[in-house]
Design a protein around this motif. Structure first.
Motif, PDB file in Angstrom:
ATOM      1  N   VAL A  23       2.245   5.862   1.071  1.00 23.47           N
ATOM      2  CA  VAL A  23       0.874   5.880   0.549  1.00 23.47           C
ATOM      3  C   VAL A  23      -0.139   5.432   1.604  1.00 23.47           C
ATOM      4  N   CYS A  24      -1.288   6.098   1.626  1.00 24.37           N
ATOM      5  CA  CYS A  24      -2.404   5.625   2.458  1.00 24.37           C
ATOM      6  C   CYS A  24      -3.429   4.960   1.551  1.00 24.37           C
ATOM      7  N   LEU A  25      -3.781   3.740   1.911  1.00 28.22           N
ATOM      8  CA  LEU A  25      -4.789   3.000   1.145  1.00 28.22           C
ATOM      9  C   LEU A  25      -6.099   3.012   1.929  1.00 28.22           C
ATOM     10  N   ASP A  26      -7.070   3.780   1.429  1.00 28.66           N
ATOM     11  CA  ASP A  26      -8.403   3.775   2.039  1.00 28.66           C
ATOM     12  C   ASP A  26      -9.209   2.725   1.286  1.00 28.66           C
ATOM     13  N   THR A  27      -9.687   1.722   2.006  1.00 27.30           N
ATOM     14  CA  THR A  27     -10.310   0.578   1.318  1.00 27.30           C
ATOM     15  C   THR A  27     -11.581   0.967   0.550  1.00 27.30           C
ATOM     16  N   GLY A  28     -12.163   2.130   0.868  1.00 29.54           N
ATOM     17  CA  GLY A  28     -13.371   2.556   0.168  1.00 29.54           C
ATOM     18  C   GLY A  28     -13.119   3.386  -1.084  1.00 29.54           C
ATOM     19  N   HIS A  29     -11.844   3.598  -1.423  1.00 30.60           N
ATOM     20  CA  HIS A  29     -11.526   4.553  -2.487  1.00 30.60           C
ATOM     21  C   HIS A  29     -11.152   3.938  -3.833  1.00 30.60           C
ATOM     22  N   HIS A  30     -11.785   2.830  -4.176  1.00 36.03           N
ATOM     23  CA  HIS A  30     -11.479   2.182  -5.451  1.00 36.03           C
ATOM     24  C   HIS A  30     -12.766   1.936  -6.228  1.00 36.03           C
ATOM     25  N   ALA A  31     -12.602   1.724  -7.524  1.00 37.15           N
ATOM     26  CA  ALA A  31     -13.763   1.363  -8.338  1.00 37.15           C
ATOM     27  C   ALA A  31     -14.240  -0.037  -7.914  1.00 37.15           C
ATOM     28  N   PRO A  32     -15.525  -0.306  -8.048  1.00 34.89           N
ATOM     29  CA  PRO A  32     -16.030  -1.640  -7.699  1.00 34.89           C
ATOM     30  C   PRO A  32     -15.244  -2.720  -8.442  1.00 34.89           C
ATOM     31  N   GLY A  33     -14.971  -3.801  -7.739  1.00 36.60           N
ATOM     32  CA  GLY A  33     -14.274  -4.922  -8.365  1.00 36.60           C
ATOM     33  C   GLY A  33     -12.765  -4.820  -8.351  1.00 36.60           C
ATOM     34  N   THR A  34     -12.205  -3.703  -7.869  1.00 36.75           N
ATOM     35  CA  THR A  34     -10.741  -3.571  -7.818  1.00 36.75           C
ATOM     36  C   THR A  34     -10.153  -4.615  -6.868  1.00 36.75           C
ATOM     37  N   ASN A  35      -9.065  -5.215  -7.280  1.00 30.59           N
ATOM     38  CA  ASN A  35      -8.379  -6.195  -6.437  1.00 30.59           C
ATOM     39  C   ASN A  35      -7.474  -5.432  -5.452  1.00 30.59           C
ATOM     40  N   ILE A  36      -8.023  -5.108  -4.312  1.00 35.24           N
ATOM     41  CA  ILE A  36      -7.298  -4.255  -3.357  1.00 35.24           C
ATOM     42  C   ILE A  36      -6.105  -4.987  -2.741  1.00 35.24           C
ATOM     43  N   GLU A  37      -6.246  -6.284  -2.525  1.00 37.79           N
ATOM     44  CA  GLU A  37      -5.127  -7.020  -1.915  1.00 37.79           C
ATOM     45  C   GLU A  37      -3.893  -7.027  -2.828  1.00 37.79           C
ATOM     46  N   PHE A  38      -4.122  -6.921  -4.125  1.00 39.29           N
ATOM     47  CA  PHE A  38      -2.982  -6.839  -5.048  1.00 39.29           C
ATOM     48  C   PHE A  38      -2.222  -5.524  -4.820  1.00 39.29           C
ATOM     49  N   ILE A  39      -2.962  -4.463  -4.614  1.00 41.24           N
ATOM     50  CA  ILE A  39      -2.338  -3.152  -4.362  1.00 41.24           C
ATOM     51  C   ILE A  39      -1.546  -3.217  -3.049  1.00 41.24           C
ATOM     52  N   VAL A  40      -2.120  -3.894  -2.066  1.00 46.18           N
ATOM     53  CA  VAL A  40      -1.442  -4.053  -0.770  1.00 46.18           C
ATOM     54  C   VAL A  40      -0.113  -4.786  -0.978  1.00 46.18           C
ATOM     55  N   ALA A  41      -0.170  -5.887  -1.724  1.00 48.76           N
ATOM     56  CA  ALA A  41       1.046  -6.676  -1.968  1.00 48.76           C
ATOM     57  C   ALA A  41       2.095  -5.816  -2.680  1.00 48.76           C
ATOM     58  N   GLN A  42       1.657  -5.062  -3.680  1.00 50.31           N
ATOM     59  CA  GLN A  42       2.595  -4.255  -4.468  1.00 50.31           C
ATOM     60  C   GLN A  42       3.234  -3.148  -3.614  1.00 50.31           C
ATOM     61  N   LEU A  43       2.398  -2.438  -2.847  1.00 50.71           N
ATOM     62  CA  LEU A  43       2.947  -1.338  -2.036  1.00 50.71           C
ATOM     63  C   LEU A  43       3.878  -1.857  -0.945  1.00 50.71           C
ATOM     64  N   LEU A  44       3.570  -3.017  -0.397  1.00 51.96           N
ATOM     65  CA  LEU A  44       4.480  -3.578   0.616  1.00 51.96           C
ATOM     66  C   LEU A  44       5.812  -3.979  -0.014  1.00 51.96           C
ATOM     67  N   ARG A  45       5.739  -4.541  -1.206  1.00 53.78           N
ATOM     68  CA  ARG A  45       6.965  -4.875  -1.965  1.00 53.78           C
ATOM     69  C   ARG A  45       7.843  -3.653  -2.148  1.00 53.78           C
ATOM     70  N   LEU A  46       7.181  -2.527  -2.435  1.00 54.28           N
ATOM     71  CA  LEU A  46       7.901  -1.281  -2.729  1.00 54.28           C
ATOM     72  C   LEU A  46       8.240  -0.499  -1.460  1.00 54.28           C
ATOM     73  N   ARG A  47       7.849  -1.027  -0.309  1.00 49.98           N
ATOM     74  CA  ARG A  47       8.023  -0.364   0.995  1.00 49.98           C
ATOM     75  C   ARG A  47       7.362   1.006   1.021  1.00 49.98           C
TER      76      ARG A  47
END
Ligand code: RM4
Ligand code: MN
Length: 389
Positions: free
Chosen positions: A212-236
């Motif tokens: 997955v590519c995470l573009d930091t500008g591609h979320h709704a305002p207020g989204t906890n992006i670091e949580f997504i980072v943690a989850q995707l890293l967990r899942l490799r």
């Protein structure tokens, strides 16, 4: 004494940030594209400009290309040109969002002939990757619908899977497919790959080399992006970042400009999840457009912002933090994180640069180098980043 311990300083040595070739072309909003003097006229000049960023920072050794914007007659030649300037070619980005045939979709289109055309474009990108030595094929899709009932949401997911599988099969053993998500735009009602979950599901169905590519500008305002980072890293499954920052939507402004604290929190989770280790495969790319500021300084500022927030993230006292977390010390844990965030690492990073023969102040060194004046006087008729080029 430096505010940054030596082991962290040497960890910073490994950091590399990929620059987008399109950051050096003219770009704008849908209202106006302002031309900047000195704009590159071809991919060769974009790479020359990107090499300037690396020269003053040692942070940006690779340049991502966008096909067809960066099509050239000889990729061997382009690759050599990059190497001569001290950089390498990186991710290849495909483009299925500028052709009339793709009005109702590309990889998800109802018509097999349109899907075939979009798949063939990706095959062409893979052929280019073999020549440029690129590992990653990055796909962002402008597909979706505007009105409820307009499209078969479910059938489109099935067709997306089928098309992506065909592309995935074509990759070389060392190559990866990186699928980027974006919650809206250009479609307004539904988007086929709107979020990390959809990208994850599609990638998981393909195999290990789809990420997955995470573009930091591609979320709704207020989204906890670091949580997504943690989850995707967990899942490799975190393949890459497209860094930028935004105030309202997909603004593509300088990373860390709108919310440095968010960038810090993201990089803290990258560190927690082992994302800085080269084995993680995470690519740290910028996806930005500089529409009113000068482009090369815009990119220099961006990579310095990433380095600065990385240094602060590495300063977090991990043992103390987890002890506080285990003890249920709510405010103590928060203090530990904030202490690292509030540490001014700029003088220590200037020393770091000086010790490595780099300028203490890269922005100033570039401004004084004469390069900007030279391109402004010698390059006439630079082109737009892509749209209407
Ligand atoms: C998208 C996305 C992609 C970029 C295109 C041009 O919003 O961020 O990464 O390639 O724009
Ligand atoms: Mn992007």
């Amino acid at each position: 004494m430096s505010t940054i311990p030596t082991d962290i300083l040497s960890e910073l040595e490994l950091q590399s940030i990929e620059l987008p070739s399109w950051a050096f072309g003219n770009s704008g909003t849908r209202f106006k594209v302002f031309a900047t003097p000195g704009t590159p006229r071809d991919p060769y000049e974009k790479i020359a400009d990107a090499a300037q960023v690396h020269r003053y920072t040692a942070l940006a050794p690779t340049v991502a290309l966008h096909i067809p914007w960066d099509k050239v007659d000889s990729y061997d030649d382009l690759r050599k040109h990059a190497e001569d300037l001290g950089v390498a070619l990186g991710t290849i980005n495909s483009n299925t969002f500028q052709d009339d045939d793709y009005k109702f979709g590309a990889l998800t289109h109802e018509d097999p002939a349109v899907r075939r055309k979009a798949i063939d474009h990706h095959f062409e990108c893979i052929d280019i990757m073999h020549k440029t030595g690129s590992r990653d094929l990055k796909i962002w899709l402008a597909e979706g619908s505007n009105y409820p009932g307009q499209a078969d949401l479910r059938g489109r997911q099935d067709r997306l899977h089928e098309s992506l599988s065909t592309i995935y099969e074509r990759l070389g053993d060392e190559q990866r497919l990186v699928l980027e998500y974006k919650f809206f735009e250009p479609a307004f009602y539904h988007t086929d790959v709107p979020d990390w979950g959809t990208s994850y599901v599609q990638c998981a169905a393909l195999g290990e080399r789809a990420v997955v590519c995470l573009d930091t500008g591609h979320h709704a305002p207020g989204t906890n992006i670091e949580f997504i980072v943690a989850q995707l890293l967990r899942l490799r499954k975190l393949g890459s970042f497209d860094f930028n920052s935004r105030f309202y939507a997909d603004d593509d402004l300088i990373v860390g400009a709108a919310d440095p604290f968010q960038l810090f929190r993201i990089l803290h989770e990258v560190n927690r999840g082992g994302g800085f280790a080269s084995e993680s495969g995470v690519v740290f790319m910028l996806d930005q457009c500089h529409n009113i500021e000068q482009k090369i300084p815009g990119q220099i500022r961006s990579v310095l912002n990433v380095q600065e927030m990385t240094a602060r993230a590495l300063l977090v006292d991990a043992d103390a933090l987890s002890a506080a977390q285990r003890a249920g010390d709510v405010l103590g844990a928060n203090d530990i994180l904030m202490d690292a965030f509030y540490t001014d690492v700029r003088p220590a990073l200037a020393d770091w640069r000086e010790e490595r023969g780099l300028p203490r102040d890269p922005m100033r060194a570039y401004a004084e180098s004469g390069y900007q004046v030279e391109i402004e006087t010698t390059r006439i008729g630079g082109t737009q980043a892509g749209w209407g080029a």
